[in-house]
Design an enzyme around this catalytic site. Structure first.
Site, mmCIF file in Angstrom:
data_model
loop_
_atom_site.group_PDB
_atom_site.id
_atom_site.type_symbol
_atom_site.label_atom_id
_atom_site.label_comp_id
_atom_site.label_asym_id
_atom_site.label_seq_id
_atom_site.Cartn_x
_atom_site.Cartn_y
_atom_site.Cartn_z
ATOM 1 N N HIS A 121 9.093 -16.818 110.602
ATOM 2 C CA HIS A 121 10.499 -17.230 110.611
ATOM 3 C C HIS A 121 11.055 -16.927 109.211
ATOM 4 C CE1 HIS A 121 13.735 -20.281 110.737
ATOM 5 N NE2 HIS A 121 13.559 -20.320 112.037
ATOM 6 N N ASP A 198 2.897 -23.635 109.051
ATOM 7 C CA ASP A 198 4.197 -24.051 109.583
ATOM 8 C C ASP A 198 4.007 -24.435 111.050
ATOM 9 O OD1 ASP A 198 6.652 -24.240 110.759
ATOM 10 O OD2 ASP A 198 7.325 -22.230 110.184
ATOM 11 N N GLN A 201 6.966 -24.868 115.403
ATOM 12 C CA GLN A 201 7.010 -24.404 116.789
ATOM 13 C C GLN A 201 5.781 -24.855 117.586
ATOM 14 O OE1 GLN A 201 9.391 -23.199 119.308
ATOM 15 N NE2 GLN A 201 9.984 -22.653 117.234
ATOM 16 N N LYS A 224 12.591 -30.651 116.756
ATOM 17 C CA LYS A 224 11.919 -29.887 117.817
ATOM 18 C C LYS A 224 10.941 -30.780 118.583
ATOM 19 C CE LYS A 224 12.763 -25.526 115.612
ATOM 20 N NZ LYS A 224 12.269 -24.379 114.840
ATOM 21 N N CYS A 362 15.770 -15.624 113.846
ATOM 22 C CA CYS A 362 15.343 -15.802 112.449
ATOM 23 C C CYS A 362 14.024 -15.102 112.170
ATOM 24 C CB CYS A 362 15.228 -17.279 112.077
ATOM 25 S SG CYS A 362 16.769 -18.159 112.167
HETATM 26 C C1 LIG Z 1 12.511 -23.937 113.628
HETATM 27 C C2 LIG Z 1 11.504 -23.293 112.792
HETATM 28 C C3 LIG Z 1 11.587 -23.345 111.392
HETATM 29 C C4 LIG Z 1 12.741 -23.973 110.657
HETATM 30 O O1 LIG Z 1 12.843 -25.316 110.912
HETATM 31 P P1 LIG Z 1 14.087 -26.159 110.329
HETATM 32 O O2 LIG Z 1 14.045 -27.409 111.111
HETATM 33 O O3 LIG Z 1 15.317 -25.342 110.598
HETATM 34 O O4 LIG Z 1 13.848 -26.340 108.882
HETATM 35 C C5 LIG Z 1 10.571 -22.766 110.677
HETATM 36 N N1 LIG Z 1 9.535 -22.163 111.281
HETATM 37 C C6 LIG Z 1 9.435 -22.070 112.614
HETATM 38 C C7 LIG Z 1 8.251 -21.406 113.229
HETATM 39 C C8 LIG Z 1 10.419 -22.626 113.414
HETATM 40 O O5 LIG Z 1 10.316 -22.541 114.741
#
Ligand SMILES: *Cc1c(COP(=O)(O)O)cnc(C)c1O
Length: 404
Positions: A121, A198, A201, A224, A362
């Protein structure tokens, strides 16, 4: 087992109509919907005990502080962290990544290397590029296959004693690929590199155990996870969080302040300058309770059924190509039909009540890899149904007929 009628009744937004049709919400990878219990927690906070935390001796402040710290403990338990002070409540994933990326400035020298993956992302690429600009370190990228799977053999070759940090998403938001993070972490540690995962997701579908993973940092966003926007977490191992300098200066993150010298508060407050999203943090805890009550095994199994069903049904459409065909993926389907622009499909299905995402999600490097401007992305949650998928597939078929 998922009791779909009961679950759908928990989400008031699922009763609304869009363009005269029942809403079908397939943009869960961008943000999830909010169950009534979480909405109630927000209303309750502002109706009964809205106050600033960690400061006041008065009753409201103590109630708010207690509720906020209970939420931190819920997050700790959910992620199986060893200590509650290893959970920093942030504004979300992006904020959490920036705390680490900025903090690493003082740990990196000119010849050092940072490894990221080809399916990140933007929030996972830009902070590392900025870190490299500040320090002279080099950014290396783990490439991926046509199926959207990381090339782990290349990754092993990229690793060396120069590697200081490896950064990979647990699940790709654009492709749904579940990455082999256990392997990535183990190999990085073998050369002495730290790993930041991260989980933005992954966490709606998978419940990670940060201690079993032995990961150094893990980040995610509440919005999320059926929680509110503007709140998330940075998990860090105690040693790392102690070494890492504070990100922002301000109230709540200090121990003693004078004009000669300021000493910082201990964990987690060192990283929580200023008044946080108190209500959001409390609601985040309630959202995790809600998900755990349904159970991640049930959520994962049901969403996988939806994924298989939707994949089969979409493949009925001539010229439809799915991007991201890893064996292990979450309920995300990115696709295009022939040369039709994804935006056009997204616009027509919205007229029919279906919310999908279109664009580069993104993750422009992924789109460049496939040489496409973007995709249509349908992403499912445990409150979606096969009947909704049927309506969606018909809507895409209609869009294709109109556009070709
Ligand atoms: C949504 C997402 C982000 C960003 O998250 P924010 O809540 O906008 O800070 C980063 N990495 C992944 C894989 C995402 O799906």
């Amino acid at each position: 087992m998922i009791d779909i009628e009961k679950i759908r009744a928990d989400f008031p937004i699922l009763k609304r109509e869009v363009n005269g049709k029942p809403l079908i919400y397939f943009d869960n990878a961008a943000t999830s919907q909010t169950p009534q219990v979480v909405i109630n927690a927000i209303v309750d906070y502002y109706s009964r005990y809205n106050a600033n935390i960690h400061r006041g001796v008065h009753t409201l402040s103590q109630e708010a502080t207690d509720a906020y710290e209970v939420a931190r403990k819920k997050v700790q338990q959910h992620f199986s962290a060893k200590n509650d002070y290893e959970i920093i409540l942030t504004a979300g994933t992006t904020h959490a990544i920036n705390i680490v990326a900025t903090g690493f400035t003082s740990f990196l020298a000119k010849d050092d290397e940072i490894i990221v993956s080809a399916m990140e992302h933007h929030s996972n690429i830009v902070p590392w590029q900025m870190l490299c600009e500040r320090t002279g370190a080099t950014l290396k990228v783990i490439p991926m296959t046509e199926q959207g799977v990381l090339k782990t053999d290349v990754y092993e070759n990229l690793l060396s004693s120069k590697t200081k940090l490896v950064f990979v998403n647990h699940v790709s938001n654009a492709l749904g690929t579940v990455n082999p993070i256990e392997f990535i972490i183990e190999k990085a540690h073998a050369v002495g590199a730290a790993v930041l995962i991260d989980g933005a997701q992954a966490t709606p579908h998978i419940k990670p155990d940060v201690q079993a993973l032995d990961v150094d940092f893990y980040v995610a966003s509440a919005h999320k996870l059926c929680g509110p926007t503007g709140v998330g977490l940075l998990y860090g191992k105690e040693d790392w969080l102690n070494k890492l300098p504070p990100y922002q200066g301000g109230g709540d993150m200090i121990d003693q302040v004078s004009f000669e010298k300021t000493t910082y508060a201990g964990l987690p407050f060192k990283f929580e300058a200023g008044t946080p999203n108190i209500c959001g943090g409390i609601a985040f805890g309630v959202a995790l309770d809600y998900l755990n009550e349904i159970g991640y095994e049930n959520i994962g199994a049901y969403e996988n059924e939806l994924l298989i069903y939707a994949t089969e049904r979409l493949k009925e459409i001539d010229g439809l190509r799915i991007y991201g065909e890893a064996d292990e993926k979450t309920a995300v389907i990115s696709f295009n039909v022939g040369n039709i622009h994804p935006y056009d499909i997204g616009t027509i299905v919205d007229k029919l009540g279906v919310a999908v995402r279109t664009g580069h999600h993104c993750a422009q490097p992924i789109m460049d890899f496939y040489k496409i401007p973007g995709t249509v992305r349908a992403s499912f949650a445990f409150y979606n149904t096969k009947e909704e998928i049927d309506v969606f597939v018909d809507a895409v078929k209609r869009a294709v007929m109109m556009l070709s």
